[in-house]
Design a protein around this motif. Structure first.
Motif, PDB file in Angstrom:
ATOM      1  N   SER A 204      -5.003 -10.738   2.020  1.00 43.71           N
ATOM      2  CA  SER A 204      -4.045 -10.323   3.038  1.00 43.71           C
ATOM      3  C   SER A 204      -3.346 -11.201   3.978  1.00 43.71           C
ATOM      4  O   SER A 204      -4.134 -11.927   4.449  1.00 43.71           O
ATOM      5  CB  SER A 204      -4.521  -8.916   3.623  1.00 43.71           C
ATOM      6  OG  SER A 204      -5.337  -9.339   4.584  1.00 43.71           O
TER       7      SER A 204
ATOM      8  N   TYR B 112      -0.102  -8.044   0.635  1.00 47.12           N
ATOM      9  CA  TYR B 112      -1.261  -8.681  -0.217  1.00 47.12           C
ATOM     10  C   TYR B 112      -0.886  -9.706  -1.268  1.00 47.12           C
ATOM     11  O   TYR B 112       0.110  -9.205  -2.085  1.00 47.12           O
ATOM     12  CB  TYR B 112      -2.199  -7.606  -0.772  1.00 47.12           C
ATOM     13  CG  TYR B 112      -2.714  -6.879   0.359  1.00 47.12           C
ATOM     14  CD1 TYR B 112      -3.958  -6.895   0.537  1.00 47.12           C
ATOM     15  CD2 TYR B 112      -2.114  -5.689   1.046  1.00 47.12           C
ATOM     16  CE1 TYR B 112      -4.597  -6.348   1.482  1.00 47.12           C
ATOM     17  CE2 TYR B 112      -2.785  -4.765   1.891  1.00 47.12           C
ATOM     18  CZ  TYR B 112      -4.155  -5.332   2.136  1.00 47.12           C
ATOM     19  OH  TYR B 112      -4.833  -4.614   3.130  1.00 47.12           O
TER      20      TYR B 112
ATOM     21  N   ILE C 105      -7.894 -11.006  -4.210  1.00 43.12           N
ATOM     22  CA  ILE C 105      -6.524 -10.757  -3.365  1.00 43.12           C
ATOM     23  C   ILE C 105      -6.868 -11.209  -1.946  1.00 43.12           C
ATOM     24  O   ILE C 105      -7.960 -11.241  -1.637  1.00 43.12           O
ATOM     25  CB  ILE C 105      -5.874  -9.490  -3.604  1.00 43.12           C
ATOM     26  CG1 ILE C 105      -6.682  -8.386  -2.792  1.00 43.12           C
ATOM     27  CG2 ILE C 105      -5.605  -8.925  -4.854  1.00 43.12           C
ATOM     28  CD1 ILE C 105      -6.014  -7.024  -2.660  1.00 43.12           C
TER      29      ILE C 105
ATOM     30  N   ILE D 173       0.941  -1.165   0.037  1.00 46.00           N
ATOM     31  CA  ILE D 173       0.026  -0.145  -0.015  1.00 46.00           C
ATOM     32  C   ILE D 173       0.810   1.431  -0.108  1.00 46.00           C
ATOM     33  O   ILE D 173       0.559   2.224  -0.718  1.00 46.00           O
ATOM     34  CB  ILE D 173      -1.060   0.070   1.125  1.00 46.00           C
ATOM     35  CG1 ILE D 173      -2.056  -1.168   1.201  1.00 46.00           C
ATOM     36  CG2 ILE D 173      -1.705   1.186   1.467  1.00 46.00           C
ATOM     37  CD1 ILE D 173      -2.808  -1.441   2.189  1.00 46.00           C
TER      38      ILE D 173
ATOM     39  N   PHE E 172      -7.793  -2.126  -2.529  1.00 42.83           N
ATOM     40  CA  PHE E 172      -7.537  -3.421  -2.202  1.00 42.83           C
ATOM     41  C   PHE E 172      -8.603  -4.031  -1.584  1.00 42.83           C
ATOM     42  O   PHE E 172      -8.864  -5.306  -1.478  1.00 42.83           O
ATOM     43  CB  PHE E 172      -6.401  -3.197  -1.074  1.00 42.83           C
ATOM     44  CG  PHE E 172      -4.886  -3.251  -1.783  1.00 42.83           C
ATOM     45  CD1 PHE E 172      -4.712  -2.825  -3.129  1.00 42.83           C
ATOM     46  CD2 PHE E 172      -3.725  -3.749  -1.265  1.00 42.83           C
ATOM     47  CE1 PHE E 172      -3.577  -2.578  -3.737  1.00 42.83           C
ATOM     48  CE2 PHE E 172      -2.472  -3.596  -1.912  1.00 42.83           C
ATOM     49  CZ  PHE E 172      -2.437  -3.157  -3.238  1.00 42.83           C
ATOM     50  N   ASN E 173      -9.469  -3.410  -0.853  1.00 45.31           N
ATOM     51  CA  ASN E 173     -10.490  -3.756   0.064  1.00 45.31           C
ATOM     52  C   ASN E 173     -11.554  -4.428  -0.904  1.00 45.31           C
ATOM     53  O   ASN E 173     -12.221  -5.259  -0.756  1.00 45.31           O
ATOM     54  CB  ASN E 173     -11.109  -2.843   1.063  1.00 45.31           C
ATOM     55  CG  ASN E 173     -10.553  -2.739   2.399  1.00 45.31           C
ATOM     56  OD1 ASN E 173      -9.612  -3.678   2.517  1.00 45.31           O
ATOM     57  ND2 ASN E 173     -10.667  -1.721   3.045  1.00 45.31           N
TER      58      ASN E 173
ATOM     59  N   LYS F 221     -10.172  -7.648  -2.502  1.00 40.13           N
ATOM     60  CA  LYS F 221     -10.189  -8.593  -1.184  1.00 40.13           C
ATOM     61  C   LYS F 221     -11.744  -9.100  -1.131  1.00 40.13           C
ATOM     62  O   LYS F 221     -12.079 -10.118  -0.906  1.00 40.13           O
ATOM     63  CB  LYS F 221      -9.787  -7.753  -0.008  1.00 40.13           C
ATOM     64  CG  LYS F 221      -9.540  -9.002   1.152  1.00 40.13           C
ATOM     65  CD  LYS F 221      -8.998  -8.129   2.315  1.00 40.13           C
ATOM     66  CE  LYS F 221      -9.229  -9.141   3.580  1.00 40.13           C
ATOM     67  NZ  LYS F 221      -8.627  -8.372   4.856  1.00 40.13           N
TER      68      LYS F 221
END
Length: 330
Positions: A67, A73, A65, A38, A56-57, A60
């Motif tokens: 974490s 990640y 992806i 990040i 990213f969320n 996810k």
């Protein structure tokens, strides 16, 4: 890998998402590969940390992806066409839940991925499955069954992304839900056939309390009290020999077989000597012994309505309809 352009009418977090999707589609990165951190993306493109984290969320939540604490990640799926991911937690799988599940999937349509889990009426398994998947899905559909204090676990999820299914307890009243009213269902439907029930001497509810909803027991007791009927509640029919003049209300198929199997050896006739009302209709109950009378909710309707609630982001509580089907067992 990441390309960010200004003044193109697309949010920068969405450009990060699209860049990673394009890299996966082109084979630049594959399942198991580590993504830039990040902070690295933030500094390279002069972005805020929140912008990168939002991208990213989203990835996810779609399962693209994942974490790993202390490591970063990583790509976990190359299926970039999945737009939403749903966590579905059932108590157990049976023919009725399978109907619900299939109708739910059909109504959702394409590009929505559903992962199904089972807690088997075990509070520890229930808790672990939820804790292990916090933040990994767009929506959480949870069947709490008769487990107590489930909100102590469920409250760790975003409340606007939680949907309660089948049974709803007092501490879950603020969540969206599609549920059965077990107390009213058994009371009202037994009332419809009280003229047939009066032919028998005693009502027996087979009630495995570790799996069945307490509302079913309350509705049965209310019916018996209202009409002053002799009654009995038992936990299992496994070691029970039915007697002439009894009518059994049976919520599960295993106990249904325990009651039906010994009738012939005892020279007892279904309906004439022993009555049976089963919960949850199926093709088998249409056929076995000339047909079993059932009280049943519409599980196909439940699955379809649940999908519509999620697709339309509805936050309401809906009682699923139920009906009585009278056959030759009463």
């Amino acid at each position: 890998m990441i390309t960010i352009k200004s003044n193109i009418g697309k949010a920068k977090y969405k450009q990060i998402v699209n860049s990673i999707e394009d890299a996966i589609a082109a084979g630049v990165i594959k399942n198991g590969d580590r993504l830039p951190s990040i902070n690295a993306i933030k500094e390279e493109h002069a972005l805020s940390r929140d912008t990168v984290l939002m991208a990213f969320n989203e990835l996810k939540n779609r399962g693209i992806i994942q974490s790993i604490v202390g490591k970063g990640y990583f790509v976990s799926s190359e299926d970039i066409h999945v737009k939403q991911k749903i966590f579905l937690l059932f108590d157990e799988l049976n023919a009725f839940k399978e109907d619900l599940y299939n109708s739910f999937l059909e109504q959702l349509g394409e590009n929505i991925h559903v992962d199904i889990f089972f807690h088997h009426f075990n509070k520890d398994i229930f808790s672990k499955l939820i804790y292990d998947n916090i933040g990994a899905y767009n929506y959480y559909v949870i069947m709490p069954a008769n487990l107590s204090d489930t909100n102590s676990v469920i409250k760790n999820l975003p409340s606007d992304r939680v949907y309660i299914l089948d049974q709803i307890h007092d501490d879950l009243a603020h969540y969206a839900a599609i549920y059965q009213n077990f107390e009213d269902a058994i009371y009202q439907n037994l009332s419809k056939v009280k003229h047939l029930i009066h032919k028998y001497d005693k009502l027996v509810l087979v009630f495995p309390e570790d799996k069945q909803p307490i509302g079913m027991l309350k509705g049965f007791q209310r019916f018996c009290e209202t009409y002053k009927l002799p009654n009995m509640v038992i936990n299992s029919a496994k070691h029970i020999t039915p007697s002439r003049g009894e009518v059994y209300i049976i919520p599960d198929d295993k106990n249904l077989l325990y009651i039906i199997k010994p009738l012939k050896s005892k020279n007892l006739s279904l309906a004439k000597d022993v009555g049976v009302i089963s919960y949850n209709d199926s093709l088998l109950k249409e056929i076995v012994c000339g047909g079993i009378t059932t009280i049943s909710t519409d599980f196909n309707s439940m699955g379809q309505r649940l999908a519509k609630m999620i697709l339309n982001k509805e936050h309401k509580q809906i009682e699923n309809p139920n009906n009585l089907i009278i056959r030759n067992s009463l």
